[in-house]
Scaffold this motif. Structure first.
Motif, short mmCIF file in Angstrom:
data_model
loop_
_atom_site.label_atom_id
_atom_site.label_comp_id
_atom_site.label_asym_id
_atom_site.label_seq_id
_atom_site.Cartn_x
_atom_site.Cartn_y
_atom_site.Cartn_z
N UNK A 122 0.85 -1.18 0.00
CA UNK A 122 0.00 0.00 0.00
C UNK A 122 0.89 1.24 0.00
N UNK A 123 0.70 2.07 -1.00
CA UNK A 123 1.45 3.32 -1.10
C UNK A 123 0.47 4.47 -0.90
N UNK A 124 0.74 5.30 0.10
CA UNK A 124 -0.08 6.48 0.34
C UNK A 124 0.41 7.61 -0.54
N UNK A 125 -0.49 8.18 -1.31
CA UNK A 125 -0.14 9.25 -2.24
C UNK A 125 -0.73 10.55 -1.73
N UNK A 126 0.10 11.56 -1.61
CA UNK A 126 -0.37 12.86 -1.15
C UNK A 126 -1.13 13.55 -2.29
N UNK A 127 -1.94 14.50 -1.94
CA UNK A 127 -2.68 15.23 -2.96
C UNK A 127 -1.79 15.95 -3.94
N UNK A 128 -0.68 16.50 -3.46
CA UNK A 128 0.21 17.25 -4.34
C UNK A 128 0.93 16.35 -5.34
N UNK A 129 1.02 15.07 -5.04
CA UNK A 129 1.71 14.13 -5.94
C UNK A 129 0.74 13.46 -6.92
N UNK A 130 -0.53 13.77 -6.79
CA UNK A 130 -1.55 13.15 -7.63
C UNK A 130 -1.97 14.11 -8.73
#
Length: 97
Positions: free
Chosen positions: A35-43
């Motif tokens: 599971x990789x958590x993706x920040x909003x700025x990286x999406x």
């Protein structure tokens, strides 16, 4: 001979940089998952969440999930689970399985 590092897309999957979040392993009823958590700025793209079938809009924090052990088809193709990655809303993933 060039001293430049090869493109991240030419390197093995295990050597590619982890961008946009942290990664962990989680155990669910149907197996082990990365599971990789993706920040909003990286999406920067839209995705469709398999949990609720709604869009994950750009700049929305979410998780990317793939099986720790690839399926037989993924293992035969050498994809190393890359084709099995799915983008989930964080809440949908927490409710699943």
């Amino acid at each position: 001979m060039s001293r430049r590092r090869p493109s991240k897309w030419q390197r093995p999957v295990s050597d590619r940089p982890l961008l946009g979040g942290t990664q962990s392993r989680e155990a669910k009823a149907d197996g082990e998952w990365n599971v990789r958590r993706v920040s909003g700025s990286a999406s920067a793209k839209s995705y469709r969440c398999p949990g609720c079938d709604q869009q994950i809009l750009p700049a929305t924090p979410h998780v990317v999930v793939w099986p720790d052990n690839p399926s037989l088809l993924g293992a035969l193709s050498g994809a190393q689970s890359l084709d099995e990655r799915r983008h989930w809303h964080t809440a949908c993933w927490q409710r699943s399985r």
